[in-house]
Design a protein around this motif. Structure first.
Motif, short mmCIF file in Angstrom:
data_model
loop_
_atom_site.label_atom_id
_atom_site.label_comp_id
_atom_site.label_asym_id
_atom_site.label_seq_id
_atom_site.Cartn_x
_atom_site.Cartn_y
_atom_site.Cartn_z
N ASP A 226 2.01 9.56 4.90
CA ASP A 226 0.91 9.65 3.92
C ASP A 226 0.40 8.84 3.33
O ASP A 226 -0.67 8.31 3.01
CB ASP A 226 0.98 11.12 3.16
CG ASP A 226 1.10 12.09 3.99
OD1 ASP A 226 0.89 12.35 5.27
OD2 ASP A 226 1.53 13.28 3.33
N SER A 227 1.40 7.95 2.77
CA SER A 227 1.25 6.53 2.02
C SER A 227 0.74 5.42 2.76
O SER A 227 0.24 4.23 2.49
CB SER A 227 2.57 6.18 1.44
OG SER A 227 3.50 5.86 2.19
N GLY A 228 0.79 5.54 4.17
CA GLY A 228 0.23 4.59 5.01
C GLY A 228 1.59 3.57 5.49
O GLY A 228 1.25 2.79 6.43
N VAL B 57 1.30 -6.87 11.17
CA VAL B 57 2.21 -6.07 11.51
C VAL B 57 1.89 -4.30 11.38
O VAL B 57 2.29 -3.74 11.97
CB VAL B 57 3.21 -6.32 10.22
CG1 VAL B 57 4.33 -5.38 10.17
CG2 VAL B 57 3.67 -7.57 10.17
N ASP B 58 0.89 -4.30 10.42
CA ASP B 58 0.41 -2.87 10.30
C ASP B 58 -0.35 -2.38 11.64
O ASP B 58 -0.18 -1.10 12.21
CB ASP B 58 -0.59 -2.76 9.29
CG ASP B 58 -0.10 -2.95 7.87
OD1 ASP B 58 1.06 -2.95 7.66
OD2 ASP B 58 -0.77 -3.42 6.75
N ASP B 59 -1.14 -3.16 12.28
CA ASP B 59 -1.66 -2.77 13.45
C ASP B 59 -0.86 -2.45 14.48
O ASP B 59 -1.00 -1.41 15.28
CB ASP B 59 -2.57 -4.12 13.81
CG ASP B 59 -3.99 -4.22 13.04
OD1 ASP B 59 -4.16 -3.17 12.34
OD2 ASP B 59 -4.59 -5.15 12.85
N TYR B 60 0.25 -3.35 14.69
CA TYR B 60 1.36 -3.13 15.70
C TYR B 60 1.99 -1.86 15.71
O TYR B 60 2.48 -1.04 16.52
CB TYR B 60 2.00 -4.31 15.87
CG TYR B 60 1.40 -5.35 16.59
CD1 TYR B 60 0.93 -5.37 17.82
CD2 TYR B 60 1.56 -6.87 16.11
CE1 TYR B 60 0.26 -6.26 18.44
CE2 TYR B 60 0.96 -7.94 16.82
CZ TYR B 60 0.27 -7.57 18.01
OH TYR B 60 -0.23 -8.67 18.56
N ASP C 295 0.95 0.92 13.73
CA ASP C 295 0.08 1.73 13.46
C ASP C 295 0.06 2.16 11.98
O ASP C 295 0.17 3.52 11.83
CB ASP C 295 0.27 2.84 14.56
CG ASP C 295 -1.00 3.90 14.52
OD1 ASP C 295 -2.07 3.44 14.12
OD2 ASP C 295 -0.77 5.12 14.76
N LEU C 296 0.32 1.39 11.14
CA LEU C 296 0.21 1.66 9.76
C LEU C 296 -1.14 1.40 9.17
O LEU C 296 -2.05 0.93 9.76
CB LEU C 296 1.35 0.87 9.05
CG LEU C 296 2.76 1.17 9.94
CD1 LEU C 296 3.65 0.19 9.19
CD2 LEU C 296 3.12 2.34 9.75
N ASP C 297 -1.20 1.62 7.87
CA ASP C 297 -2.45 1.64 7.14
C ASP C 297 -2.18 1.19 5.82
O ASP C 297 -2.46 1.83 4.63
CB ASP C 297 -3.30 2.89 7.03
CG ASP C 297 -4.85 2.72 6.41
OD1 ASP C 297 -5.20 1.64 6.25
OD2 ASP C 297 -5.11 3.88 6.04
N ILE C 298 -1.86 -0.15 5.53
CA ILE C 298 -1.34 -0.65 4.32
C ILE C 298 -2.46 -1.71 3.89
O ILE C 298 -2.43 -2.70 4.66
CB ILE C 298 0.07 -1.13 4.00
CG1 ILE C 298 1.06 -0.06 4.77
CG2 ILE C 298 0.46 -1.17 2.96
CD1 ILE C 298 2.28 -0.63 4.97
N SER C 299 -3.09 -1.82 2.50
CA SER C 299 -3.70 -3.04 2.26
C SER C 299 -2.88 -4.11 2.01
O SER C 299 -1.46 -3.83 1.39
CB SER C 299 -4.65 -2.74 1.07
OG SER C 299 -4.77 -3.89 0.68
N SER C 300 -2.83 -5.39 2.45
CA SER C 300 -2.26 -6.59 2.15
C SER C 300 -1.99 -6.78 0.69
O SER C 300 -1.17 -7.71 0.39
CB SER C 300 -2.74 -7.70 2.97
OG SER C 300 -4.11 -8.02 2.42
N THR C 301 -2.91 -6.25 -0.16
CA THR C 301 -2.65 -6.43 -1.51
C THR C 301 -1.64 -5.47 -2.27
O THR C 301 -1.58 -5.31 -3.52
CB THR C 301 -4.14 -6.40 -2.13
OG1 THR C 301 -4.58 -5.17 -2.23
CG2 THR C 301 -4.87 -7.52 -1.75
N ARG C 302 -1.23 -4.29 -1.54
CA ARG C 302 -0.46 -3.38 -1.96
C ARG C 302 1.14 -3.71 -1.65
O ARG C 302 1.43 -4.58 -1.25
CB ARG C 302 -0.56 -2.15 -1.48
CG ARG C 302 -2.08 -1.55 -1.65
CD ARG C 302 -2.30 -0.08 -0.85
NE ARG C 302 -1.45 0.78 -1.13
CZ ARG C 302 -1.15 1.84 -0.34
NH1 ARG C 302 -2.18 2.13 0.49
NH2 ARG C 302 -0.32 2.90 -0.64
#
Length: 733
Positions: A408-410, A718-721, A723-730
């Protein structure tokens, strides 16, 4: 045997006797002649020549007497029975005494081994004294000929049966005796077998002997009331082997491949039954064929402690695991075993071992032999190693990707812990395989290429497993560090032009390519641009390695913000400082400020292995009682450690490419007399920090480091490959 002569024993004895008598008479004649000539006041040289002749005949007679003694002993021991011809009966006599001694001792040792297999305790002790002779090819060939494939198979089976009997009767003294002598006998057998089954070794016993090993391996044998397959016994020989010499590829092609197929044929129905609903309930675990020691509950009594099971294992080893142990010492042998598809199979041996048979490996938990063999087979730079590395990466990636999902956190989460745990034992050899092909990782992410059947997404899921292992993650970072150093080394130095290109290992076409502003030479602007390009390119693979590791730690509920000790050590030991061994420009254009490191200091290390150079630098710094960089103790996570490594490498690259040559060095604490930069081992940690600050403020490394950090900390790909959802500023960025 080779180089044999046929002799008639009566005539040979007569010849030896007459030769001895002739030598005696010649010596007496020489003495008498010398006395007569001397008394007459004449030249005594004829007597001296006659004495020399007598000496040669005496030497020949002594050689004949040694041969005569061996002939009598060979005949007494019935080692050779001779042959009959129309000219009479002849005995085969080796032309060299060493060969004759090898024939005699090898045959006697073989007979002792056969008697030991029949339970003769004295014969087992007799066999032990021949162990040092395994370095003699003639001995090994005679030993194996006397034993035969059946004897080779039955001795370990008999030793195991005798040990079991001692164990049942609680005879601890006999157990200790049999265990110690049995291990020595098996080690002797393993050395002889490795030599005798290698066509390149002078002890080679021939192709038929290999075929006989297969025949005996598949056959059923008995020792008292105990029945076992030949391979269960032969496996004990493979497991004690120390790799010197390694088993040959021919052994693995004939015997090793058949062992894999044999176990599959014996277990396929049982293993297949586990796949249906009832099978999962009643069939139980996927049990491999264990060696005869395991079948009799002997644990490691017939295995040296050095080669005992890994911690946590059950003290039992399978026939196939013992084979892996024998294969791991040779890349050729491991390739012969893994890079093969048996007749009628639709999958390669490697695929079979990683999928169909994997639960059998998990049953005993004896992963070390397989993992060691995988490392041997996949870390070379040859085509077969790379093929196997790609195949392994693809197979494991496909198997493990179902274990992961998006929380849920991505962030990454482990949705199927059983699947993840199932393949965790393969994390280290997988990491080593990827590290050995680190250039392929760059090609996948930078150029959208493929590595065998591995695409970029496959590699990302493979990294989730490879990066979960601490030592594996260290290997990946070290490999990418080396890759970045090599990439930075391709940058042209300031001052390169057509007149000096050849001297520095470049061509005139290279100069034209590097001269971006077309002024006829490579200036600082050109060098900086190429350095910037390489810096950005090398940051992206680091992103995938480090961010995937971070995500796996998060998924496991571990602390992702603590730097791995290995990376902290890399920073403190300056693993990124030295130029690439054999660098084109070291000691030439940049020697003005590089000082001793680029001259007499580095030249001594040029061409040495990367790890060796890193170790020497660390040792030199430890001798000074300090590390270069105290800041490693304050590193908060792996990202900061990698950025510190990058800063070291970029500062070194700027130095070696001449970008700092024109800067003022006077009054700088890290400069030796204000003329040249000190060697890094001579700097204090404060001086080194001041050097880095100087390169940032005066040399422009800040912009380079910013380019690296900006790319490195952008995790969108990395997120795309994954299938994650994390802002690069987090995530603490």
């Amino acid at each position: 045997m080779t180089e044999f002569t046929g002799v008639k024993q009566p005539e040979f004895d007569t010849m030896t006797s007459k030769h001895t008598e002739a030598a005696r008479r010649l010596e007496e004649l020489a003495q008498a002649l010398h006395s007569e000539l001397q008394s007459a006041g004449l030249d005594t040289s004829p007597a001296a020549r006659l004495r020399q002749l007598a000496g040669r005949v005496t030497t020949q007679a002594e050689d004949l007497r040694r041969r005569q003694k061996l002939v009598h002993e060979l005949q007494r021991q019935k080692v050779t029975f001779g042959r009959s011809t129309p000219a009479g009966s002849f005995l085969d006599m080796p032309d060299s005494l060493e060969a004759a001694k090898g024939l005699l001792d090898g045959t006697l040792a073989g007979r002792a081994a056969l008697n030991a297999a029949d339970g003769d305790a004295k014969a087992l002790a007799e066999l032990e004294k021949y162990a040092p002779r395994t370095g003699d090819a003639e001995f090994v060939r005679a030993f194996l000929a006397a034993l035969g494939a059946r004897g080779v198979t039955q001795l370990p089976g008999s030793l195991a049966a005798q040990l079991r009997d001692a164990k049942i009767h609680g005879d601890s003294d006999r157990m200790a005796h049999l265990s110690g002598q049995g291990q020595k006998a098996l080690r002797m057998l393993s050395t002889a077998l490795a030599k005798g089954t290698d066509p390149k070794n002078p002890a080679y016993a021939g192709a038929d002997f290999l075929k006989d090993l297969v025949k005996e391996g598949r056959a059923e044998h008995k020792a008292g009331d105990i029945k076992y397959s030949g391979y269960q016994a032969q496996a004990l020989i493979w497991r004690v082997h120390d790799g010197k010499p390694p088993f040959s590829k021919e052994f693995m092609e004939v015997v090793g491949r058949d062992v894999i197929v044999y176990e599959y044929e014996q277990r396929k129905d049982e293993w297949a039954a586990r796949k249906d609903t009832l099978g999962r309930i009643f069939a139980g675990a996927q049990v491999p064929i264990v060696d005869v020691a395991g079948a009799l509950g002997l644990g490691t009594l017939l295995r040296p402690g050095t080669y005992a099971n890994a911690p946590g294992a059950k003290g039992t080893s399978s026939v196939v695991d013992d084979l892996f142990h024998a294969a791991k010492s040779s890349r050729e042998a491991s390739h012969a075993l893994l890079d093969h598809t048996p007749a009628g199979w639709k999958e390669s041996v490697l695929d079979y071992l990683l999928t169909t048979r994997w639960d059998a490996s998990r049953y005993l938990g004896d992963y070390a032999p397989f993992n060691d063999m995988l490392v041997t087979a996949t870390t070379g730079q040859d085509a077969t190693s790379q093929k196997l590395a790609a195949e392994m990466t693809k197979i494991v990636s496909d198997e493990v990707r179902g274990a992961f999902g998006k929380a849920d956190s991505g962030n990454l989460e482990i949705r199927d812990r059983d699947v993840f745990d199932r393949y965790t034992p393969l994390s280290y050899p997988l990491a080593r395989a990827i590290a050995a092909n680190i250039d392929q990782l760059s090609r996948l992410y930078l150029n959208h290429a493929t590595f065998g059947n591995v695409a970029a997404e496959d590699m990302s899921y493979a990294l989730t497993l490879a990066g979960s292992n601490d030592a594996g993650f260290e290997a990946l970072v070290k490999a990418q560090t080396e890759h970045m150093r090599a990439a930075l080394d391709t940058v042209p130095p300031v001052g390169l032009d057509a007149s000096n290109a050849e001297r520095f290992g470049f061509t005139k076409a290279d100069v034209k390519h590097f001269d971006l502003n077309e002024n006829g030479r490579v200036d600082s602007t050109d060098t900086t641009q190429f350095l910037t390009d390489r810096t950005v390119e090398e940051a992206r693979p680091f992103t995938h390695i480090v961010e995937t590791r971070r995500q796996v730690l998060i998924a496991q509920g571990l602390d992702d913000k603590k730097a791995d000790e290995a990376l902290k050590s890399m920073v403190s030991d300056a693993i990124g400082l030295l130029p690439v061994p054999g660098a084109k420009q070291v000691g030439q254009l940049a020697k003005g400020v590089f000082g001793d490191l680029a001259g007499k200091g580095y030249d001594k290390l040029a061409g040495a292995a990367y790890d060796e150079i890193a170790n020497r630098v660390a040792q030199r710094m430890s001798e000074h009682g300090r590390g270069l960089d105290d800041t490693q103790s304050t590193l908060a996570d792996n990202r900061l450690a990698v950025e510190r490594l990058a800063e070291q490498m970029l500062a070194t690259a700027m130095l070696s490419k001449g970008l700092l040559n024109d800067l003022e060095l006077s009054k700088q604490p890290f400069a030796d007399g204000g003329l040249k930069i000190k060697t890094f081992a001579e700097m204090t940690s404060q001086e080194y920090s001041q050097f880095l600050e100087w390169t940032r403020a005066r040399g422009g490394s800040s912009e380079l480091l910013n380019n690296f950090s900006t790319t490195f900390r952008s995790t969108t790909e990395v997120d795309d490959y994954l299938d994650l959802d994390i802002s690069s500023t987090r995530g603490g960025r």
